[in-house]
Design a protein around this motif. Structure first.
Motif, PDB file in Angstrom:
ATOM      1  N   PHE A  33      75.814 -54.399  60.806  1.00 33.05           N
ATOM      2  CA  PHE A  33      74.319 -53.944  60.011  1.00 33.05           C
ATOM      3  C   PHE A  33      73.304 -53.582  61.027  1.00 33.05           C
ATOM      4  O   PHE A  33      73.208 -51.835  60.880  1.00 33.05           O
ATOM      5  CB  PHE A  33      73.854 -54.711  58.418  1.00 33.05           C
ATOM      6  N   PHE A  34      72.981 -54.490  61.648  1.00 35.70           N
ATOM      7  CA  PHE A  34      72.165 -54.158  62.823  1.00 35.70           C
ATOM      8  C   PHE A  34      72.571 -53.052  64.222  1.00 35.70           C
ATOM      9  O   PHE A  34      71.610 -51.687  64.179  1.00 35.70           O
ATOM     10  CB  PHE A  34      71.412 -55.323  63.615  1.00 35.70           C
ATOM     11  N   ALA A  35      74.255 -52.638  63.794  1.00 39.60           N
ATOM     12  CA  ALA A  35      74.369 -51.571  65.136  1.00 39.60           C
ATOM     13  C   ALA A  35      74.185 -50.519  64.247  1.00 39.60           C
ATOM     14  O   ALA A  35      74.231 -49.449  64.781  1.00 39.60           O
ATOM     15  CB  ALA A  35      75.906 -52.177  65.136  1.00 39.60           C
ATOM     16  N   SER A  36      74.881 -50.652  62.443  1.00 36.92           N
ATOM     17  CA  SER A  36      75.102 -48.760  61.769  1.00 36.92           C
ATOM     18  C   SER A  36      73.651 -48.272  61.676  1.00 36.92           C
ATOM     19  O   SER A  36      73.518 -47.757  62.170  1.00 36.92           O
ATOM     20  CB  SER A  36      75.241 -49.470  60.184  1.00 36.92           C
ATOM     21  N   ILE A  37      72.336 -50.034  62.292  1.00 35.24           N
ATOM     22  CA  ILE A  37      71.379 -49.049  61.958  1.00 35.24           C
ATOM     23  C   ILE A  37      71.231 -47.740  63.583  1.00 35.24           C
ATOM     24  O   ILE A  37      70.097 -47.012  63.188  1.00 35.24           O
ATOM     25  CB  ILE A  37      69.977 -49.872  61.898  1.00 35.24           C
ATOM     26  N   GLY A  38      71.453 -48.754  64.558  1.00 35.99           N
ATOM     27  CA  GLY A  38      71.254 -47.756  65.423  1.00 35.99           C
ATOM     28  C   GLY A  38      72.042 -46.236  65.937  1.00 35.99           C
ATOM     29  O   GLY A  38      71.869 -46.124  66.694  1.00 35.99           O
ATOM     30  N   LEU A  39      73.157 -46.326  64.727  1.00 35.30           N
ATOM     31  CA  LEU A  39      73.825 -45.152  64.990  1.00 35.30           C
ATOM     32  C   LEU A  39      73.136 -44.150  64.139  1.00 35.30           C
ATOM     33  O   LEU A  39      73.578 -42.885  64.266  1.00 35.30           O
ATOM     34  CB  LEU A  39      75.110 -45.673  63.875  1.00 35.30           C
ATOM     35  N   LEU A  40      71.998 -44.154  63.507  1.00 40.70           N
ATOM     36  CA  LEU A  40      71.558 -43.403  63.255  1.00 40.70           C
ATOM     37  C   LEU A  40      69.713 -43.131  64.196  1.00 40.70           C
ATOM     38  O   LEU A  40      69.782 -42.260  63.340  1.00 40.70           O
ATOM     39  CB  LEU A  40      70.826 -43.901  62.014  1.00 40.70           C
ATOM     40  N   ILE A  41      69.759 -43.809  64.689  1.00 45.37           N
ATOM     41  CA  ILE A  41      69.186 -43.547  65.964  1.00 45.37           C
ATOM     42  C   ILE A  41      69.071 -42.069  67.112  1.00 45.37           C
ATOM     43  O   ILE A  41      69.662 -41.965  67.835  1.00 45.37           O
ATOM     44  CB  ILE A  41      68.126 -44.731  67.268  1.00 45.37           C
ATOM     45  N   ASP A  42      67.752 -41.154  66.944  1.00 49.11           N
ATOM     46  CA  ASP A  42      68.188 -40.468  67.752  1.00 49.11           C
ATOM     47  C   ASP A  42      67.478 -41.075  69.331  1.00 49.11           C
ATOM     48  O   ASP A  42      66.394 -40.259  68.622  1.00 49.11           O
ATOM     49  CB  ASP A  42      68.330 -38.852  66.695  1.00 49.11           C
ATOM     50  N   LEU A  52      62.796 -39.654  69.481  1.00 47.41           N
ATOM     51  CA  LEU A  52      62.493 -40.830  69.684  1.00 47.41           C
ATOM     52  C   LEU A  52      61.411 -40.819  71.122  1.00 47.41           C
ATOM     53  O   LEU A  52      60.274 -40.705  71.377  1.00 47.41           O
ATOM     54  CB  LEU A  52      63.020 -42.324  70.613  1.00 47.41           C
ATOM     55  N   LEU A  53      62.267 -39.564  72.177  1.00 44.91           N
ATOM     56  CA  LEU A  53      61.504 -39.382  73.596  1.00 44.91           C
ATOM     57  C   LEU A  53      60.216 -37.733  73.072  1.00 44.91           C
ATOM     58  O   LEU A  53      59.729 -38.159  73.645  1.00 44.91           O
ATOM     59  CB  LEU A  53      62.337 -38.639  74.041  1.00 44.91           C
ATOM     60  N   VAL A  73      53.966 -44.796  70.279  1.00 44.75           N
ATOM     61  CA  VAL A  73      52.855 -44.996  70.898  1.00 44.75           C
ATOM     62  C   VAL A  73      51.437 -45.422  70.673  1.00 44.75           C
ATOM     63  O   VAL A  73      51.617 -46.747  69.765  1.00 44.75           O
ATOM     64  CB  VAL A  73      52.318 -44.406  72.139  1.00 44.75           C
ATOM     65  N   LYS A  74      51.212 -44.793  69.154  1.00 47.18           N
ATOM     66  CA  LYS A  74      49.846 -44.773  68.201  1.00 47.18           C
ATOM     67  C   LYS A  74      50.174 -45.298  67.544  1.00 47.18           C
ATOM     68  O   LYS A  74      49.646 -46.133  66.730  1.00 47.18           O
ATOM     69  CB  LYS A  74      50.081 -42.972  68.005  1.00 47.18           C
ATOM     70  N   LEU A  75      51.845 -45.211  67.247  1.00 47.88           N
ATOM     71  CA  LEU A  75      52.120 -46.266  65.305  1.00 47.88           C
ATOM     72  C   LEU A  75      52.209 -47.789  65.759  1.00 47.88           C
ATOM     73  O   LEU A  75      51.699 -48.852  65.167  1.00 47.88           O
ATOM     74  CB  LEU A  75      53.656 -45.872  64.812  1.00 47.88           C
ATOM     75  N   VAL A  76      52.550 -47.875  66.861  1.00 45.60           N
ATOM     76  CA  VAL A  76      53.008 -49.446  67.531  1.00 45.60           C
ATOM     77  C   VAL A  76      51.246 -50.244  67.501  1.00 45.60           C
ATOM     78  O   VAL A  76      50.984 -51.168  67.069  1.00 45.60           O
ATOM     79  CB  VAL A  76      54.103 -49.186  69.037  1.00 45.60           C
ATOM     80  N   LEU A 125      61.095 -40.225  59.682  1.00 43.51           N
ATOM     81  CA  LEU A 125      60.374 -41.104  58.848  1.00 43.51           C
ATOM     82  C   LEU A 125      61.037 -42.467  59.002  1.00 43.51           C
ATOM     83  O   LEU A 125      60.497 -43.563  59.979  1.00 43.51           O
ATOM     84  CB  LEU A 125      59.566 -41.312  57.483  1.00 43.51           C
ATOM     85  N   TYR A 126      62.124 -42.589  59.104  1.00 42.47           N
ATOM     86  CA  TYR A 126      62.477 -43.005  59.109  1.00 42.47           C
ATOM     87  C   TYR A 126      63.218 -43.684  60.117  1.00 42.47           C
ATOM     88  O   TYR A 126      62.933 -44.749  61.303  1.00 42.47           O
ATOM     89  CB  TYR A 126      64.048 -43.132  58.891  1.00 42.47           C
ATOM     90  N   GLY A 127      63.610 -42.607  61.258  1.00 39.87           N
ATOM     91  CA  GLY A 127      63.893 -42.869  62.572  1.00 39.87           C
ATOM     92  C   GLY A 127      61.723 -43.678  63.210  1.00 39.87           C
ATOM     93  O   GLY A 127      62.306 -44.034  64.313  1.00 39.87           O
ATOM     94  N   LEU A 128      61.460 -42.798  63.034  1.00 39.99           N
ATOM     95  CA  LEU A 128      59.705 -43.536  63.316  1.00 39.99           C
ATOM     96  C   LEU A 128      59.463 -45.054  63.252  1.00 39.99           C
ATOM     97  O   LEU A 128      59.396 -45.659  63.649  1.00 39.99           O
ATOM     98  CB  LEU A 128      58.611 -42.653  62.970  1.00 39.99           C
ATOM     99  N   ILE A 129      60.093 -45.621  62.065  1.00 39.16           N
ATOM    100  CA  ILE A 129      60.158 -46.807  61.676  1.00 39.16           C
ATOM    101  C   ILE A 129      61.323 -47.780  62.991  1.00 39.16           C
ATOM    102  O   ILE A 129      60.273 -48.807  63.051  1.00 39.16           O
ATOM    103  CB  ILE A 129      60.076 -47.000  59.736  1.00 39.16           C
ATOM    104  N   VAL A 130      62.204 -47.667  62.813  1.00 34.94           N
ATOM    105  CA  VAL A 130      63.417 -47.412  63.744  1.00 34.94           C
ATOM    106  C   VAL A 130      62.284 -48.304  64.874  1.00 34.94           C
ATOM    107  O   VAL A 130      62.830 -49.023  65.635  1.00 34.94           O
ATOM    108  CB  VAL A 130      64.463 -47.009  64.031  1.00 34.94           C
ATOM    109  N   GLY A 131      61.811 -46.993  65.106  1.00 35.42           N
ATOM    110  CA  GLY A 131      61.635 -46.658  66.989  1.00 35.42           C
ATOM    111  C   GLY A 131      60.427 -47.695  66.902  1.00 35.42           C
ATOM    112  O   GLY A 131      60.406 -48.934  68.257  1.00 35.42           O
TER     113      GLY A 131
END
Length: 670
Positions: free
Chosen positions: A279-288, A292-293, A300-303, A359-365
């Motif tokens: 499950f957690f690795a499958s979340i990583g599959l969606l990360i670009d 993120l860069l 940084v602001k969101l964190v 938004l999903y990408g920002l949440i994961v990051g």
């Protein structure tokens, strides 16, 4: 490649990448969860493109979510929640609501989300913290039983419990604005009806089903039955529109109050870990990573907003409940991250098209970054508090309060007890002796038929395998006075002894040996006393005969004690064969073992084994020493180590690593 092999190939790729990433994260002293995410990202569509989150992998990741939530439900402690109900229910609920309002409100007012339902869902995602990361950090720092540690865990329990409610109610927000009210009503009605039915099912049916499964004596049937219960209820809740995760969580809650819950959790955990990793690795599959860069400054602001906002909210709440500022700051800075279960909510929101991909990408990051920062914050907070304590104006705020003392005073846990492992003929006799002498005890056994005696006598017990680290922790082995292992299985005996001593190195353990070859091995593994029933019978028979022959009582007792203190060596049959090296290889079969040459310049040269204290310092055991053409098996503490010796060492992989380091740089003894 055949279509039917595609799933296996994809699973190997995903699990291999997750294992590699997790290993690297572990070596860097980071949460392995981050390694799983990065591993998935590397092989995903935005990385090497080896795997895509489609079809069967996505289905298996859903099984991971179900087992993750099921285990969470089984581990849920209503007793602990009620003990800490004031700060848990009051403070925990307030923290969730205020974080939801703050996170959702900021996102809506800043234009991050377009609608109020999306803002609420986002606020819910941000309100949850990481139980796994916080608990691991508390254990490493030995702070689980502190005031701030207990408050953190109490709030996390409420957060975990709220996840089930969120999964049932929040999907109603996907309805058109004019239908949200009725959708929420229907969702709540379904939830209450389902929970009512689940309460009755869990009260009357689940205990009966689990007892039937246990009475078969088959571990496979027990595991299959538990999995069918979990996934069956999850499919039912999916069919009525409440989601798979909600049903799995409630199935775990049903089982949590059954006496076999710990054993069920122990059996399910390995499967949960494998599928949850998917499950957690499958979340990583969606990360670009490019995404993120490109949005690094936004991340940084969101964190900063999330961690500072949650820290302020939690600190103010804990302080408002009467705890000193030092405790409030520790709690606030300890649970201000976004947790692993936020991924479950975020995934639900994305599947319902509430969250766009960016938004999903920002949440994961943001989640990954907060999990990375949390352990450092927990380490740095005590230093910051020491600095604040030097400021006179801050000292009254940081001083302990009465509510802190009362908080810890309520804790009642078993301590100074004897753990009896195995309730067969030997174990039953031992329990009767302890019982009539008034010693507190706890029994561990996996034979349902034998446990009725314990229920009738109201003697505490745990059902399951005593070699399970989970059950040993539940038995509070670290607080026990002694342990007696009377199991019929030699391998289970060895594993139980090793794992008990890994949790409590100074524990006084008495072990029953099954064959002659086990006696020295069990001593070498750390047992304080090893009893061989056949030899004991011979000693008692011999003592009886010598007394009848007129030998003095004192002399006979001294003779018996001599044989016992000598570990039966003087009466062992075929003693020469027993001390042979071939016998060693048979005895250590199944254990992690390795031969190590003693370095010429090692400071161990010239020391005896007692002075080296190898087992206490590294956890390993020296089983034999090869010296020139001779092999010394089961060396005693007075054996002096010499240049050129090769040591046969037994231990787990981590202990072997410690021993290798020990050979190069011996640890100074306290």
């Amino acid at each position: 490649m055949a279509a039917e092999l595609t799933l296996i190939v994809d699973m190997v790729k995903v699990l291999g990448a997750a294992a590699t990433g997790g290993y690297i994260a572990n070596r860097l002293r980071q949460p392995v969860l981050l390694g799983y995410l990065v591993g998935g990202m590397v092989i995903g569509p935005a990385g090497l493109g080896l795997v895509s989150l489609e079809g069967d992998i996505e289905v298996l990741s859903e099984v991971g979510v179900a087992l993750l939530l099921f285990a969470l439900g089984v581990e849920f402690s209503l007793k602990e929640l009620l003990r800490l109900r004031r700060i848990a229910l009051g403070g925990g609920t307030l923290q969730i609501v205020l974080t939801l309002l703050l996170g959702g409100g900021v996102a809506y007012l800043s234009g991050g989300v377009e609608t109020i339902p999306k803002a609420i869902f986002l606020g819910a995602v941000l309100s949850l913290s990481s139980t796994a990361v916080v608990l691991k950090s508390l254990i490493e720092r030995n702070e689980v039983d502190t005031v701030h540690g207990q408050i953190m865990l109490a709030v996390l329990i409420v957060q975990d419990l709220s996840l089930g409610i969120m999964l049932a109610v929040l999907p109603a927000l996907t309805q058109p604005p004019e239908m949200i009210g009725s959708a929420l009503f229907v969702a709540l009605l379904k939830s209450f009806l389902f929970l009512g039915g689940a309460l009755l099912f869990g009260r009357w049916v689940v205990p009966l089903l689990t007892r039937w499964l246990v009475q078969t004596g088959s571990q496979e049937l027990f595991l299959l039955g538990i999995l069918v219960l979990c996934l069956g209820i999850a499919l039912f809740t999916y069919a009525i529109g409440l989601g798979v995760a909600m049903g799995a969580f409630v199935a775990g809650l049903m089982l949590s109050n059954v006496e076999y819950a710990d054993h069920a959790l122990d059996r399910v955990l390995p499967m949960r870990d494998v599928f949850a990793t998917l499950f957690f690795a499958s979340i990583g599959l969606l990360i670009d990573p490019i995404f993120l860069l490109d949005n690094a400054w936004i991340l940084v602001k969101l964190v900063a907003i999330v961690m500072v906002g949650k820290a302020i909210i939690t600190t103010c709440i804990v302080r408002g409940f009467g705890y000193p500022l030092s405790t409030a700051l520790m709690v606030g800075l300890g649970i201000n991250q976004i947790g692993e279960f936020s991924f479950v909510l975020a995934g639900t929101a994305q599947s319902m098209e509430l969250f766009p991909s960016y938004l999903y990408g920002l949440i994961v990051g943001t989640t990954a970054a907060t999990l990375l920062i949390t352990p450092f914050l927990l380490k740095m907070t005590p230093y910051a508090l020491r600095y604040l304590e030097q400021i006179p104006a801050m000292q009254p705020l940081l001083a302990p309060t009465k509510v802190s003392a009362d908080f810890l005073a309520k804790e009642e846990k078993m301590t100074g007890h004897v753990i009896v492992v195995g309730f067969g003929r030997v174990g039953q006799t031992l329990v009767r002796m302890l019982y009539f002498q008034g010693h507190p005890m706890l029994v561990i056994d996996n034979n349902e038929a034998a446990l009725q005696t314990l229920r009738d006598r109201q003697i505490p017990y745990l059902f399951g395998d005593a070699s399970s680290t989970l059950l040993l922790e539940k038995a509070r082995v670290h607080a026990a006075k002694a342990m007696a292992i009377a199991l019929p299985d030699p391998m289970a005996t060895r594993l139980t002894l090793q794992r008990a001593l890994s949790l409590s190195p100074d524990l006084d353990v008495t072990v029953r040996a099954h064959v002659n070859a086990e006696i020295e091995l069990l001593y070498q593994l750390g047992a304080q006393e090893v009893v061989q029933p056949e030899f004991e019978a011979a000693l008692e028979m011999g003592a009886h005969m010598l007394l009848r022959f007129g030998d003095g009582t004192y002399a006979v007792q001294q003779l018996v004690n001599h044989y016992r203190n000598g570990r039966y060596r003087d009466i062992l049959p075929e003693r020469a064969e027993y001390w042979g090296s071939a016998d060693i290889e048979t005895v250590i079969e199944g254990l992690h073992h390795h031969w190590y040459p003693l370095p010429e310049r090692s400071t161990l040269v010239g020391q005896n084994l007692a002075q080296a204290n190898i087992r206490r310092l590294t956890g390993t055991t020296v089983m034999a020493i090869k010296r020139q053409k001779h092999t010394l098996s089961y060396p005693t503490g007075d054996v002096v180590l010499e240049v050129g010796d090769r040591l046969l060492v037994v231990g787990n992989p981590e202990e072997h690593q410690m021993f290798e380091n020990f050979l190069k740089h011996p640890i100074e003894q306290a």
